[in-house]
Design an enzyme around this catalytic site. Structure first.
Site, PDB file in Angstrom:
ATOM      1  N   GLY A  46     -90.724  48.829 -48.377  1.00 20.66           N
ATOM      2  CA  GLY A  46     -89.292  49.006 -48.162  1.00 20.66           C
ATOM      3  C   GLY A  46     -89.064  49.940 -46.995  1.00 20.66           C
ATOM      4  N   HIS A 136     -85.217  53.506 -54.564  1.00 19.80           N
ATOM      5  CA  HIS A 136     -85.799  54.424 -53.567  1.00 19.80           C
ATOM      6  C   HIS A 136     -85.063  54.279 -52.222  1.00 19.80           C
ATOM      7  CE1 HIS A 136     -89.504  56.354 -51.628  1.00 19.80           C
ATOM      8  NE2 HIS A 136     -88.918  55.802 -50.591  1.00 19.80           N
ATOM      9  N   GLU A 137     -84.791  53.023 -51.824  1.00 20.74           N
ATOM     10  CA  GLU A 137     -84.133  52.786 -50.528  1.00 20.74           C
ATOM     11  C   GLU A 137     -82.648  53.161 -50.574  1.00 20.74           C
ATOM     12  OE1 GLU A 137     -86.236  52.504 -48.425  1.00 20.74           O
ATOM     13  OE2 GLU A 137     -87.893  51.624 -49.538  1.00 20.74           O
TER      14      GLU A 137
HETATM   15  O1  GNR Z   1     -94.057  51.639 -49.023  1.00 18.41           O
HETATM   16  C1  GNR Z   1     -93.493  52.234 -49.946  1.00 18.41           C
HETATM   17  N1  GNR Z   1     -94.037  52.181 -51.203  1.00 18.41           N
HETATM   18  C2  GNR Z   1     -93.373  52.647 -52.323  1.00 18.41           C
HETATM   19  C3  GNR Z   1     -94.118  52.788 -53.496  1.00 18.41           C
HETATM   20  C4  GNR Z   1     -93.521  53.209 -54.654  1.00 18.41           C
HETATM   21  C5  GNR Z   1     -92.172  53.489 -54.673  1.00 18.41           C
HETATM   22  C6  GNR Z   1     -91.415  53.370 -53.518  1.00 18.41           C
HETATM   23  C7  GNR Z   1     -92.011  52.936 -52.350  1.00 18.41           C
HETATM   24  S1  GNR Z   1     -91.068  52.737 -50.907  1.00 18.41           S
HETATM   25  C8  GNR Z   1     -92.279  53.033 -49.679  1.00 18.41           C
HETATM   26  C9  GNR Z   1     -91.699  52.801 -48.305  1.00 18.41           C
HETATM   27  C10 GNR Z   1     -90.595  53.778 -48.038  1.00 18.41           C
HETATM   28  O2  GNR Z   1     -90.759  54.943 -47.800  1.00 18.41           O
HETATM   29  N2  GNR Z   1     -89.372  53.313 -48.117  1.00 18.41           N
HETATM   30  O3  GNR Z   1     -88.331  54.138 -47.937  1.00 18.41           O
HETATM   31 NI    NI Z   2     -89.035  56.132 -48.500  1.00 21.59          NI
END
Ligand code: GNR
Ligand code: NI
Length: 175
Positions: A46, A136-137
């Site tokens: 993401g 998370h995003e």
């Molecule tokens: O690549 C990513 N892996 C991930 C693993 C577990 C929970 C969230 C993520 S998002 C991260 C990429 C990122 O920093 N997106 O903002």
């Molecule tokens: Ni992130």
């Protein structure tokens, strides 16, 4: 299509509440293409626009397995419509917080409204890794990092490590 540099914490751009996109135009589509290039190159599952320095409410995700075809989803103005009462911890990492990982407790399922690449209103229901990644995003475009969900003690420890890592990188670039 272009890969752009990823911004590392601590940086004020990562603490910014991002602005809604008024119209999904070619500029936004180019931004999303660049975000996908940057995410796949990292590699990550993401990426949020502020991670490449753009404080707009745009995120991209792709949780497909390595042996599967890519399945990118581009979301403009994503909005959490519903989150499950049930929560669970899952280990998270972040491209803006290199090499640091920690368990974060979040709802296990979500429903998200957003605009797609054509500016059409859509909804997505997700569970598992996609639900985690979407949350998370969406946090990112509200200026929230996964470390903000940890205990103050752990967060401070992570912040110190990040400042150190950033200084080391600055030294490498100067040398
Ligand atoms: O690549 C990513 N892996 C991930 C693993 C577990 C929970 C969230 C993520 S998002 C991260 C990429 C990122 O920093 N997106 O903002
Ligand atoms: Ni992130």
């Amino acid at each position: 299509m272009a890969k752009r540099p990823i911004i590392w914490a601590p940086d004020p751009v990562l603490k910014t509440k991002c602005a809604p996109v008024a119209m999904v135009d070619d500029e936004i589509r180019t931004l999303m293409d660049d975000m996908l290039d940057t995410m796949y190159a990292a590699p990550g599952i993401g990426l949020a626009a502020p991670q490449i320095g753009v404080t707009k409410r745009v995120i991209v995700v792709d949780v497909s397995e390595k042996n599967e075809p890519n399945a990118p989803i581009c979301l403009v103005n994503p909005e959490l419509l519903w989150t499950s009462d049930e929560t669970a911890p899952h280990e998270e990492g972040c491209l803006s917080i290199p090499d640091l990982y920690a368990d974060v407790e979040r709802p296990i399922a979500v429903k998200v409204a957003y605009l797609d690449r054509d500016g059409e209103k859509r909804e997505i229901e997700a569970e598992g890794l996609l639900a985690i990644c979407l949350q998370h995003e969406i946090d990112h475009i509200d200026g929230i990092l996964f470390t903000d969900h940890l205990s103050p003690l752990k967060r401070n420890m992570f912040m110190k490590k990040m400042v150190k890592a950033k200084k080391a990188r600055a030294r490498e670039q100067a040398a």
